[in-house]
Design an enzyme around this catalytic site. Sequence first.
Site, short mmCIF file in Angstrom:
data_model
loop_
_atom_site.label_atom_id
_atom_site.label_comp_id
_atom_site.label_asym_id
_atom_site.label_seq_id
_atom_site.Cartn_x
_atom_site.Cartn_y
_atom_site.Cartn_z
N GLY A 166 -4.02 -14.27 -9.86
CA GLY A 166 -2.84 -13.57 -10.37
C GLY A 166 -3.11 -12.08 -10.55
O GLY A 166 -2.21 -11.33 -10.89
N ASP A 168 -4.33 -9.81 -8.17
CA ASP A 168 -4.64 -9.75 -6.74
C ASP A 168 -5.75 -8.78 -6.32
O ASP A 168 -6.72 -9.18 -5.71
CB ASP A 168 -3.38 -9.41 -5.94
N TYR A 351 -1.67 -1.19 -9.10
CA TYR A 351 -1.55 -2.64 -9.31
C TYR A 351 -2.56 -3.14 -10.34
O TYR A 351 -2.49 -2.76 -11.49
CB TYR A 351 -1.76 -3.28 -7.93
N GLU A 394 7.04 -3.81 -13.58
CA GLU A 394 5.99 -4.76 -13.25
C GLU A 394 4.68 -4.35 -13.95
O GLU A 394 3.97 -5.19 -14.48
CB GLU A 394 5.81 -4.78 -11.73
C1 GLC Z 1 1.86 -10.39 -7.83
C2 GLC Z 1 0.96 -10.51 -9.05
C3 GLC Z 1 0.91 -11.94 -9.52
C4 GLC Z 1 2.33 -12.46 -9.74
C5 GLC Z 1 3.24 -12.20 -8.54
C6 GLC Z 1 4.70 -12.47 -8.84
O1 GLC Z 1 1.34 -11.08 -6.76
O2 GLC Z 1 -0.31 -10.02 -8.80
O3 GLC Z 1 0.18 -12.07 -10.69
O4 GLC Z 1 2.31 -13.81 -10.02
O5 GLC Z 1 3.15 -10.87 -8.12
O6 GLC Z 1 5.11 -11.76 -9.95
#
Ligand code: GLC
Length: 425
Positions: A166, A168, A351, A394
């Site tokens: 999660g 990335d 990010y 985000e």
């Molecule tokens: C990105 C984030 C991830 C999340 C996804 C949808 O890939 O890194 O953590 O679950 O977006 O929000």
Amino acid sequence: MGPHPGDDELRRRALDVLVRNHRDGYTVPALGLYPYQWCWDSGPIALGWAAAGRWDDAWGELARLFSAQWESGMVPHIVFWHEDDGYFPGPDVWATGHTPPTTGLTQPPLPVSAAARLFTGDPDRARASAAFRSLWPGLVAWLSWIERARRGPHGAVVIVHPWESGMDNSPSWDEPLAPVPAVTHKRIERRDVATVSARQRPSQHEYRQYLGIVDALRAARWDTERQPADSPFAVEDPAFTAITARAGADLASVADAAGLDGQEPARLAAAAHAGLEALWDEELGWYRPYDTRARRPVGPVTSTGMVALWAGVGPARLSRMLARLDVWAESLPCPLATSDPGDPSFDPIRYWRGPAWVLVNWLVADGLAGAGLADRASTLRAATRALVEQGFSEYYDPRSGAGIGGQGFSWSAALTLAWLTEERP
Ligand code: GLC
């Protein structure tokens, strides 16, 4: 976030985001950028619906996710409920052969803890009991699969792709990703950089490597029992492990009240917790991932170690971690930076390489509150509130608090709702 004159207005704006992102029975993380159901996002999103008093939507979010669970027990990281050419890599790249189409990876089991919280909080006890009991087998099966198929050499959870964390493009994955071959023969049709500046997203080279891992796992036919052997990337991840430990403990803590047997989740929790503790790096004073291929701990201090605070950390380790966060806060006024600002890999807008994320703040604040550090928890909440008051982004630049990445982001809104509701007089 103590009670505040703008609470109602903030609540209304947060709920607007969730409503706009709601589809038929599930909620997308952000319009355009993430047009499907994402696994770990569903946990905080369910908490947001509950905080808004929309309990059916809260339970529905989780039920929908678990309806896509694989037979092995794995819950996929994306469920492609509808066709949408706004996202890459879509179902055809994954080719998992599942109905509904899904990816063949997972994400941290936050939805498990969310289910336990919904059970405790739902004022309609009959609904709580029915909904929770019907989710239970899937919740336990997911945790059992994690233990069976993803147990690493230290007993921590192995992720087979950075997407599974999660987080990335966290600098935590730079070293284990380095030897992963990049896909060069395919056109990479990235859509994320159409709406968000490429400076705030993973690099093109990283993307090619992400797809390289997808290729390897697809070639191995998405055998969820042996992915750590099939993938060129296999790393024990502190945050995933901490969330797994917490998930098991949360299930065990409500099992009795739901008339269920909590022994297995309690055992799974203890095993995951022991794995997490084995990732502690005494010299660094932080939890670090372990690369099972190169056989060494990897990376600088990042958010993946920080999330250990949610699972509960002993007092000596806790104070070392907090001391470090205090040092960071001196140079970065908008916490929590997701990576060590003193490390060359730090990037305040890219990010997971530095920006503050509402989910991480929520996990840490909740962990601090659980450790009896109410003042610290509320300081972090107040700082997070200052971020979301400008909009539900985000992620946020930890220097200025500017909202970056996708806008109208579901979990930023959902966790704001959860906090505002907890603090209602
Ligand atoms: C990105 C984030 C991830 C999340 C996804 C949808 O890939 O890194 O953590 O679950 O977006 O929000």
